[in-house]
Scaffold this motif. Sequence first.
Motif, PDB file in Angstrom:
ATOM      1  N   LEU A  69       0.805  -1.214   0.000  1.00 33.25           N
ATOM      2  CA  LEU A  69       0.000   0.000   0.000  1.00 33.25           C
ATOM      3  C   LEU A  69       0.841   1.269   0.000  1.00 33.25           C
ATOM      4  O   LEU A  69       0.308   2.355  -0.180  1.00 33.25           O
ATOM      5  CB  LEU A  69      -0.917   0.016   1.235  1.00 33.25           C
ATOM      6  N   LEU A  70       2.143   1.126   0.202  1.00 32.02           N
ATOM      7  CA  LEU A  70       3.011   2.299   0.297  1.00 32.02           C
ATOM      8  C   LEU A  70       3.487   2.742  -1.083  1.00 32.02           C
ATOM      9  O   LEU A  70       4.040   1.945  -1.840  1.00 32.02           O
ATOM     10  CB  LEU A  70       4.224   1.982   1.169  1.00 32.02           C
ATOM     11  N   PRO A  71       3.284   4.007  -1.416  1.00 29.46           N
ATOM     12  CA  PRO A  71       3.801   4.502  -2.690  1.00 29.46           C
ATOM     13  C   PRO A  71       5.317   4.634  -2.624  1.00 29.46           C
ATOM     14  O   PRO A  71       5.883   4.920  -1.571  1.00 29.46           O
ATOM     15  CB  PRO A  71       3.128   5.863  -2.846  1.00 29.46           C
ATOM     16  N   THR A  72       5.973   4.413  -3.735  1.00 28.22           N
ATOM     17  CA  THR A  72       7.426   4.533  -3.812  1.00 28.22           C
ATOM     18  C   THR A  72       7.787   5.684  -4.748  1.00 28.22           C
ATOM     19  O   THR A  72       6.950   6.125  -5.543  1.00 28.22           O
ATOM     20  CB  THR A  72       8.059   3.239  -4.346  1.00 28.22           C
ATOM     21  N   PRO A  73       9.022   6.153  -4.669  1.00 20.60           N
ATOM     22  CA  PRO A  73       9.451   7.170  -5.637  1.00 20.60           C
ATOM     23  C   PRO A  73       9.385   6.607  -7.061  1.00 20.60           C
ATOM     24  O   PRO A  73       9.389   5.393  -7.262  1.00 20.60           O
ATOM     25  CB  PRO A  73      10.904   7.445  -5.238  1.00 20.60           C
ATOM     26  N   ARG A  74       9.348   7.499  -8.024  1.00 17.13           N
ATOM     27  CA  ARG A  74       9.318   7.071  -9.433  1.00 17.13           C
ATOM     28  C   ARG A  74      10.560   6.252  -9.757  1.00 17.13           C
ATOM     29  O   ARG A  74      11.679   6.675  -9.467  1.00 17.13           O
ATOM     30  CB  ARG A  74       9.267   8.279 -10.360  1.00 17.13           C
ATOM     31  N   ALA A  75      10.364   5.097 -10.340  1.00 15.27           N
ATOM     32  CA  ALA A  75      11.471   4.209 -10.676  1.00 15.27           C
ATOM     33  C   ALA A  75      12.462   4.883 -11.625  1.00 15.27           C
ATOM     34  O   ALA A  75      13.671   4.685 -11.509  1.00 15.27           O
ATOM     35  CB  ALA A  75      10.947   2.920 -11.285  1.00 15.27           C
ATOM     36  N   ALA A  76      11.980   5.694 -12.530  1.00 16.76           N
ATOM     37  CA  ALA A  76      12.852   6.356 -13.501  1.00 16.76           C
ATOM     38  C   ALA A  76      13.824   7.325 -12.832  1.00 16.76           C
ATOM     39  O   ALA A  76      14.874   7.632 -13.398  1.00 16.76           O
ATOM     40  CB  ALA A  76      12.008   7.089 -14.535  1.00 16.76           C
ATOM     41  N   ASP A  77      13.492   7.789 -11.628  1.00 19.81           N
ATOM     42  CA  ASP A  77      14.338   8.758 -10.934  1.00 19.81           C
ATOM     43  C   ASP A  77      15.334   8.112  -9.973  1.00 19.81           C
ATOM     44  O   ASP A  77      16.108   8.812  -9.327  1.00 19.81           O
ATOM     45  CB  ASP A  77      13.465   9.737 -10.142  1.00 19.81           C
ATOM     46  N   LEU A  78      15.313   6.794  -9.854  1.00 17.38           N
ATOM     47  CA  LEU A  78      16.141   6.111  -8.856  1.00 17.38           C
ATOM     48  C   LEU A  78      17.436   5.558  -9.443  1.00 17.38           C
ATOM     49  O   LEU A  78      17.449   5.067 -10.566  1.00 17.38           O
ATOM     50  CB  LEU A  78      15.353   4.960  -8.230  1.00 17.38           C
ATOM     51  N   PRO A  79      18.512   5.584  -8.651  1.00 17.39           N
ATOM     52  CA  PRO A  79      19.756   4.938  -9.095  1.00 17.39           C
ATOM     53  C   PRO A  79      19.607   3.418  -9.078  1.00 17.39           C
ATOM     54  O   PRO A  79      18.707   2.867  -8.441  1.00 17.39           O
ATOM     55  CB  PRO A  79      20.799   5.408  -8.076  1.00 17.39           C
ATOM     56  N   SER A 119      -6.409   0.028   6.682  1.00 17.08           N
ATOM     57  CA  SER A 119      -5.921   0.931   7.728  1.00 17.08           C
ATOM     58  C   SER A 119      -5.339   0.151   8.904  1.00 17.08           C
ATOM     59  O   SER A 119      -4.333   0.559   9.486  1.00 17.08           O
ATOM     60  CB  SER A 119      -7.018   1.882   8.200  1.00 17.08           C
ATOM     61  N   ARG A 120      -5.935  -0.968   9.236  1.00 16.39           N
ATOM     62  CA  ARG A 120      -5.390  -1.781  10.333  1.00 16.39           C
ATOM     63  C   ARG A 120      -4.007  -2.322   9.976  1.00 16.39           C
ATOM     64  O   ARG A 120      -3.100  -2.341  10.801  1.00 16.39           O
ATOM     65  CB  ARG A 120      -6.353  -2.911  10.687  1.00 16.39           C
ATOM     66  N   ALA A 121      -3.825  -2.741   8.731  1.00 20.09           N
ATOM     67  CA  ALA A 121      -2.521  -3.248   8.291  1.00 20.09           C
ATOM     68  C   ALA A 121      -1.473  -2.136   8.303  1.00 20.09           C
ATOM     69  O   ALA A 121      -0.338  -2.343   8.743  1.00 20.09           O
ATOM     70  CB  ALA A 121      -2.639  -3.859   6.898  1.00 20.09           C
ATOM     71  N   LEU A 122      -1.839  -0.954   7.831  1.00 17.14           N
ATOM     72  CA  LEU A 122      -0.918   0.171   7.853  1.00 17.14           C
ATOM     73  C   LEU A 122      -0.554   0.572   9.284  1.00 17.14           C
ATOM     74  O   LEU A 122       0.598   0.890   9.578  1.00 17.14           O
ATOM     75  CB  LEU A 122      -1.516   1.382   7.119  1.00 17.14           C
ATOM     76  N   TYR A 123      -1.530   0.543  10.171  1.00 18.02           N
ATOM     77  CA  TYR A 123      -1.288   0.891  11.567  1.00 18.02           C
ATOM     78  C   TYR A 123      -0.290  -0.090  12.193  1.00 18.02           C
ATOM     79  O   TYR A 123       0.651   0.321  12.877  1.00 18.02           O
ATOM     80  CB  TYR A 123      -2.605   0.884  12.356  1.00 18.02           C
TER      81      TYR A 123
END
Length: 101
Positions: free
Chosen positions: A11-21, A91-95
Amino acid sequence: MHPGFVRAPELLPTPRAADLPADRLSGKRCVWCGKPATNDLSARVSVVKGELLRWEPRSCSYCLCREAKRVYNIHIRTCARCTHRDYCPDSRALYELGFPK
């Protein structure tokens, strides 16, 4: 959704793959801060340089907890299923991920 199917790191967004080393794309380093990675965030699919790329982001424990807290706080304010007494499986999983005991 059945609570057993909820996997909070997905559920967690990550930075754009194109911008990562490369070391962050490969999962050797935390996708957010670049420190050694210890937690799997699950496979993702992104477009990088016009091609479809399957990558497996990972994170350090600190960033994982921080991002889970951030996403949880957004989620409980915007989720139609969450109320002040009853929270959805997401929400319970994120908590549990962001506020470990």
